[in-house]
Design a protein around this motif. Structure first.
Motif, PDB file in Angstrom:
ATOM      1  N   VAL A 136     -26.286  62.108 -14.571  1.00 44.28           N
ATOM      2  CA  VAL A 136     -25.777  62.726 -15.792  1.00 44.28           C
ATOM      3  C   VAL A 136     -24.267  62.480 -15.834  1.00 44.28           C
ATOM      4  O   VAL A 136     -23.546  62.834 -14.890  1.00 44.28           O
ATOM      5  N   GLY A 245     -22.526  64.074 -20.733  1.00 46.60           N
ATOM      6  CA  GLY A 245     -23.711  64.852 -21.081  1.00 46.60           C
ATOM      7  C   GLY A 245     -24.973  64.031 -21.198  1.00 46.60           C
ATOM      8  O   GLY A 245     -26.078  64.583 -21.148  1.00 46.60           O
ATOM      9  N   GLU A 246     -24.857  62.704 -21.353  1.00 42.76           N
ATOM     10  CA  GLU A 246     -26.040  61.844 -21.421  1.00 42.76           C
ATOM     11  C   GLU A 246     -26.488  61.461 -20.012  1.00 42.76           C
ATOM     12  O   GLU A 246     -25.710  61.507 -19.060  1.00 42.76           O
ATOM     13  N   ALA A 247     -27.764  61.045 -19.898  1.00 44.95           N
ATOM     14  CA  ALA A 247     -28.343  60.829 -18.579  1.00 44.95           C
ATOM     15  C   ALA A 247     -29.255  59.611 -18.567  1.00 44.95           C
ATOM     16  O   ALA A 247     -29.718  59.143 -19.616  1.00 44.95           O
ATOM     17  N   GLY A 263     -20.297  61.319 -12.321  1.00 48.01           N
ATOM     18  CA  GLY A 263     -21.524  61.947 -12.790  1.00 48.01           C
ATOM     19  C   GLY A 263     -22.145  62.850 -11.756  1.00 48.01           C
ATOM     20  O   GLY A 263     -21.801  62.803 -10.566  1.00 48.01           O
ATOM     21  N   SER A 303     -30.944  62.924 -23.391  1.00 45.01           N
ATOM     22  CA  SER A 303     -30.124  64.090 -23.702  1.00 45.01           C
ATOM     23  C   SER A 303     -30.902  65.333 -23.274  1.00 45.01           C
ATOM     24  O   SER A 303     -32.142  65.324 -23.254  1.00 45.01           O
ATOM     25  N   PRO A 304     -30.223  66.423 -22.938  1.00 46.20           N
ATOM     26  CA  PRO A 304     -30.935  67.619 -22.495  1.00 46.20           C
ATOM     27  C   PRO A 304     -31.621  68.333 -23.655  1.00 46.20           C
ATOM     28  O   PRO A 304     -31.196  68.210 -24.800  1.00 46.20           O
ATOM     29  N   TYR A 314     -32.788  68.463 -18.398  1.00 46.15           N
ATOM     30  CA  TYR A 314     -32.905  67.005 -18.490  1.00 46.15           C
ATOM     31  C   TYR A 314     -34.316  66.617 -18.029  1.00 46.15           C
ATOM     32  O   TYR A 314     -34.668  66.809 -16.865  1.00 46.15           O
ATOM     33  N   ARG A 325     -28.549  72.295 -17.247  1.00 43.42           N
ATOM     34  CA  ARG A 325     -27.111  72.514 -17.460  1.00 43.42           C
ATOM     35  C   ARG A 325     -26.897  73.804 -18.228  1.00 43.42           C
ATOM     36  O   ARG A 325     -27.680  74.155 -19.110  1.00 43.42           O
TER      37      ARG A 325
END
Length: 397
Positions: A136, A245-247, A263, A303-304, A314, A325
């Motif tokens: 992440v 915030g992206e994974a 990350g 994205s979560p 996630y 998160r």
């Protein structure tokens, strides 16, 4: 609940500034690549139980059901099944893949039977576990992940205008997938030196124009690892940029190489890595070829999703780990984090407090707390925190 004391791994690709900046401490001048949080025997976290710090793997071994809970113990045995890291890359990591569970068990048993010491630099399998993982982004994060579409890969090779690459581009266009990827990838693992030099020069020229961020990334690889055969195999991998915030989730057999950025990484608790280039560590291209999946579906940017009570999860298709998160503001209500499974709660921004009726633990960026199964705990404060647990965890209370 226990504040964790964690080990920093000084791998040569690590950033000298990203972890110190996050944690608000002076840099040491040396690379600080990964901060490990968990019970992996290679670098277990330590915590205060009694008068001295004790390694978390020993704590779990002494009371597995009390620490892990009955469900986790039954599913994974007497061990913490996940490992959390803060990963800070300033140079490209190796082109690598991870085995699935059956491959890891067979490889570990094979090297044990051959008498290869666990600490040997040429050992491939350091444990008998698979290593699915997720990263992440906390800062803009760049990496290579999964194979390009064969036509897209052929177009990239053609764009470099290196005549010796034309046969490979033709193979990618005319041979069915995934056989085309397999043939070219195998050939690229042992390229002639003159081809490596020609590709590196072509990338340097292309990077001065308007070819795009992916060309600049490959040029940076060529400069960081001159003459390394991993350069050509990296051209076959998809360039990915993550915003904070992206994974990305990476399953078994998916080739990848992180390039730069900070990350939060979570994985099954394993240190099994097969490498084919871009590293000073052990390379075993033949074993990597046995493990790599040429038919793996494209890796998607994740994205979560909101799970309630301020928790964003996630999604990951494994039960070894679950990562979520919390984005909290001052005055937000107390968030219950009591589960029937072990947890690690990591603060990455602001100031947080984990509390119960009996105790309170304050954490800031880069600090983490271990919460054993069933322990009453709540989270409050202002900032960002990540919660790691198993995919089988259930909320209590």
């Amino acid at each position: 609940m226990d504040l964790l004391h964690n080990t920093v791994q000084p791998y040569d690709w690590g950033s000298r500034t990203l972890l110190p900046e996050l944690m608000g401490i002076p840099p040491t001048g040396a690379p600080q690549a990964e901060l490990w949080m968990g019970a992996h025997p290679a670098a277990p976290s330590r915590l205060s139980r009694g008068e001295a710090l004790a390694p978390l793997d020993r704590i779990v071994a002494e009371d597995p059901e009390g620490e892990l809970g009955a469900v986790t113990l039954r599913r994974f045995g007497p061990r913490l099944p996940f490992l959390v890291k803060l990963l800070a890359a300033d140079a490209p990591l190796s082109v690598q893949v991870h085995p699935d569970l059956a491959q890891a068990q067979a490889g570990f048993a094979r090297e044990n039977a051959l008498g290869v010491p666990l600490g040997a630099v040429h050992r491939n399998y350091r444990d008998d576990q698979h290593k699915p993982e997720m990263i992440v982004a906390l800062t803009p994060f760049r990496g290579l992940c999964g194979f390009r579409d064969p036509e897209d890969c052929a177009a990239l090779l053609d764009s470099l205008r290196v005549p010796a690459l034309r046969p490979y581009a033709e193979t990618l266009r005319t041979v069915p997938e995934p056989q085309a990827l397999s043939r070219v990838f195998r050939a690229f693992l042992r390229p002639p030196e003159e081809l490596l030099g020609a590709v590196a020069r072509a990338l340097a020229v292309a990077a001065t124009g308007s070819a795009g961020a992916h060309i600049a990334a490959y040029d940076r690889i060529a400069q960081a690892y001159p003459g390394d055969p991993g350069l050509l195999s990296s051209l076959m991998l998809r360039y990915v940029e993550l915003s904070p915030g992206e994974a990305l989730f990476l399953g078994a057999g998916v080739p990848h190489a992180y390039l730069s950025g900070l990350g939060v990484e979570i994985m099954a608790s394993s240190d099994n890595v097969l490498r084919c280039g871009l590293t000073s560590k052990h390379v075993d291209a033949e074993e990597l070829i046995r493990i790599v999946r040429f038919d793996a579906p494209p890796t998607r940017v994740l994205s979560p999703r909101e799970e309630g009570e301020g928790e964003e999860v996630y999604p990951a298709p494994v039960d070894d780990f679950r990562l979520s998160r919390y984005l909290l503001r001052a005055g937000d209500p107390w968030r219950c984090v009591t589960l029937d499974a072990p947890q690690i709660v990591l603060c990455t921004a602001g100031a947080m407090s984990l509390s119960s009726s009996k105790e309170n633990v304050d954490i800031g960026p880069g600090q983490a707390v271990y919460v054993p199964a069933g322990a009453e705990a709540g989270l409050e404060g202002a900032g960002m925190a990540f919660r790691a647990t198993t995919g089988t965890a259930e909320r209590l209370g």
